[in-house]
Scaffold this motif. Structure first.
Motif, PDB file in Angstrom:
ATOM      1  N   ALA A   1       0.868  -1.176   0.000  1.00 57.30           N
ATOM      2  CA  ALA A   1       0.000   0.000   0.000  1.00 57.30           C
ATOM      3  C   ALA A   1       0.901   1.221   0.000  1.00 57.30           C
ATOM      4  O   ALA A   1       1.871   1.289   0.756  1.00 57.30           O
ATOM      5  N   GLY A   2       0.607   2.177  -0.856  1.00 61.16           N
ATOM      6  CA  GLY A   2       1.424   3.378  -0.954  1.00 61.16           C
ATOM      7  C   GLY A   2       0.573   4.626  -0.980  1.00 61.16           C
ATOM      8  O   GLY A   2      -0.616   4.598  -1.313  1.00 61.16           O
TER       9      GLY A   2
ATOM     10  N   LEU B   1       7.236  -0.294   7.111  1.00 65.89           N
ATOM     11  CA  LEU B   1       6.784   1.016   6.661  1.00 65.89           C
ATOM     12  C   LEU B   1       7.985   1.873   6.282  1.00 65.89           C
ATOM     13  O   LEU B   1       8.818   2.204   7.123  1.00 65.89           O
ATOM     14  N   GLY B   2       8.075   2.206   4.998  1.00 69.34           N
ATOM     15  CA  GLY B   2       9.060   3.165   4.528  1.00 69.34           C
ATOM     16  C   GLY B   2       8.406   4.521   4.308  1.00 69.34           C
ATOM     17  O   GLY B   2       7.235   4.598   3.933  1.00 69.34           O
TER      18      GLY B   2
ATOM     19  N   LEU C   1       5.101   3.943   2.117  1.00 71.77           N
ATOM     20  CA  LEU C   1       5.013   2.631   1.480  1.00 71.77           C
ATOM     21  C   LEU C   1       5.009   1.570   2.571  1.00 71.77           C
ATOM     22  O   LEU C   1       5.969   1.434   3.328  1.00 71.77           O
ATOM     23  N   ALA C   2       3.900   0.843   2.672  1.00 72.55           N
ATOM     24  CA  ALA C   2       3.755  -0.230   3.656  1.00 72.55           C
ATOM     25  C   ALA C   2       3.794  -1.575   2.936  1.00 72.55           C
ATOM     26  O   ALA C   2       3.132  -1.757   1.908  1.00 72.55           O
TER      27      ALA C   2
ATOM     28  N   LEU D   1      -2.623   1.018   7.655  1.00 68.94           N
ATOM     29  CA  LEU D   1      -1.480   1.716   8.246  1.00 68.94           C
ATOM     30  C   LEU D   1      -1.193   3.021   7.499  1.00 68.94           C
ATOM     31  O   LEU D   1      -0.996   4.077   8.114  1.00 68.94           O
ATOM     32  N   VAL D   2      -1.148   2.956   6.168  1.00 68.22           N
ATOM     33  CA  VAL D   2      -0.876   4.154   5.373  1.00 68.22           C
ATOM     34  C   VAL D   2      -1.967   5.201   5.590  1.00 68.22           C
ATOM     35  O   VAL D   2      -1.680   6.396   5.765  1.00 68.22           O
ATOM     36  N   ASP D   3      -3.221   4.773   5.606  1.00 65.28           N
ATOM     37  CA  ASP D   3      -4.321   5.715   5.805  1.00 65.28           C
ATOM     38  C   ASP D   3      -4.233   6.373   7.178  1.00 65.28           C
ATOM     39  O   ASP D   3      -4.473   7.578   7.317  1.00 65.28           O
ATOM     40  N   PHE D   4      -3.874   5.588   8.201  1.00 67.57           N
ATOM     41  CA  PHE D   4      -3.776   6.169   9.545  1.00 67.57           C
ATOM     42  C   PHE D   4      -2.670   7.213   9.618  1.00 67.57           C
ATOM     43  O   PHE D   4      -2.868   8.307  10.158  1.00 67.57           O
ATOM     44  N   VAL D   5      -1.485   6.885   9.089  1.00 70.08           N
ATOM     45  CA  VAL D   5      -0.358   7.828   9.186  1.00 70.08           C
ATOM     46  C   VAL D   5      -0.697   9.132   8.486  1.00 70.08           C
ATOM     47  O   VAL D   5      -0.440  10.226   9.014  1.00 70.08           O
TER      48      VAL D   5
END
Length: 345
Positions: free
Chosen positions: A120-121, A274-275, A336-337, A314-318
């Motif tokens: 997911a990015g 997570l990058g 990028l997860a 995770l990406v949406d939360f950050v």
């Protein structure tokens, strides 16, 4: 809607006493219509307004010929404004379409799954109305496993797009040819030096921070190579820790021989990596405090409980948490997860 207002005004004017003055409302309708609708609709309503002001049945008693001439001039100017606005709107739509096509060509959306890795990015450019900037990521499957790149070009906005395109093209070639991650980093570094040399004899300040990840097909592990980039986060069993590979200089500087050493980290089922780029951690709130990424993700994982989150969640939360924390996002942001699947694709 303007037509219904016009009809209502005409009806009121017909039955209202002579001292009721609605001419100023008639005169305001063409400009308002020109701001909302196209030139043909604006012209039709303008003609109707002028007719209502000259017909004996609907003409207000206080309106004289100079007033009608002034309203006619206002109506004509409204049509002209509507024509110009419609032209620029078409140009804006055309430019937006080209920008979206450029983004998909240079930085296409990451696939939900690449090989045996769920992905997911998220990318957001800092420059207003730009869809491509100075951050980049990519995930590709090759003969040596699934490889991923997260990088940040010095500077941001449209000026960095050419470097982003060059780096992505080099990465996609190198992952097919190079057996080891340091070889991929060397190819990227060489490409940047070529890009810097193309700018002329003046010294170049072009450089890129990058982190490379590799998921070998024959082992449950990840290899990381960092070139001046923020550390990758590992989410495991509700906890978060940084994976700090041996640091190497950023790409393109040429200050020392680039010889990055990869870090190998064994992985467990459910682990998520997570990058990110420094646009995330350098976002500040109104008091100037930097966004505490590790702390906020750790708190979120602890509150959720259970296994590590889905990469997209995770990406949406950050992104949601960072934009709520920061006063404004002033730099490009890339996230990028990655989560290795328990079974091969």
């Amino acid at each position: 809607m303007p037509w219904s207002i016009l009809v209502a005004l005409a009806g009121i004017q017909m039955v209202a006493p002579g001292w009721v003055q609605l001419a100023f409302v008639f005169a305001a309708l063409p400009p308002l219509t020109g701001l909302l609708f196209g030139p043909w609709r604006t012209a039709a309503l303008s003609v109707a307004v002028v007719l209502l002001l000259v017909l004996p049945l609907t003409r207000p008693p206080h309106i004289n010929d100079p007033d009608v001439a002034a309203v006619t001039a206002i109506a004509g100017f409204s049509v002209l404004v509507s024509l110009v606005r419609a032209r620029y709107t078409r140009e804006l739509v055309r430019v937006g379409t080209v920008a979206e096509a450029a983004q998909r060509a240079v930085l296409p959306p990451v696939a939900p799954r690449v090989g045996a890795v769920s992905c997911a990015g998220l990318y957001r450019a800092a420059q207003v109305a730009a869809q491509v900037g100075g951050d980049l990521y990519d995930v590709r499957e090759g003969p040596h496993g699934v490889r991923a790149l997260v990088a940040d070009v010095q500077g941001h906005g449209l000026a960095a797009v050419g470097t982003v395109a060059a780096l992505l093209g080099t990465f996609r070639e190198a992952l097919l040819d190079e057996r080891e991650l340091p070889g991929v980093a060397l190819r990227l570094d060489r490409r940047l030096r070529i890009e810097a040399g193309a700018g002329g004899p003046e010294p170049s300040e072009l450089f890129v921070t990058a982190v490379l990840l590799e998921f070998p097909p024959d082992e449950d592990a990840v290899r990381l190579t960092s070139c001046g980039h923020p550390p990758v986060l590992l989410l495991r069993d509700g906890g978060v820790r940084e994976l700090a590979a041996d640091p190497a200089p950023p790409l393109g500087l040429g200050l020392a021989e680039l010889a990055p050493r990869p870090l190998t980290v064994p992985l467990r089922p459910g682990d998520v990596l997570l990058g990110y780029t420094d646009g995330v951690t350098e976002s500040r709130d109104a008091s100037g405090t930097f966004y505490p990424l590790v702390e906020r993700v750790s708190r979120w994982c602890g509150a959720k409980g259970g296994p590590s989150p889905d990469p997209q969640a995770l990406v949406d939360f950050v992104w949601r948490d960072m934009t709520g924390f920061a006063e404004a996002v002033r730099d490009d942001v890339a996230l990028l997860a990655l989560r290795p699947a328990s079974e091969p694709a």
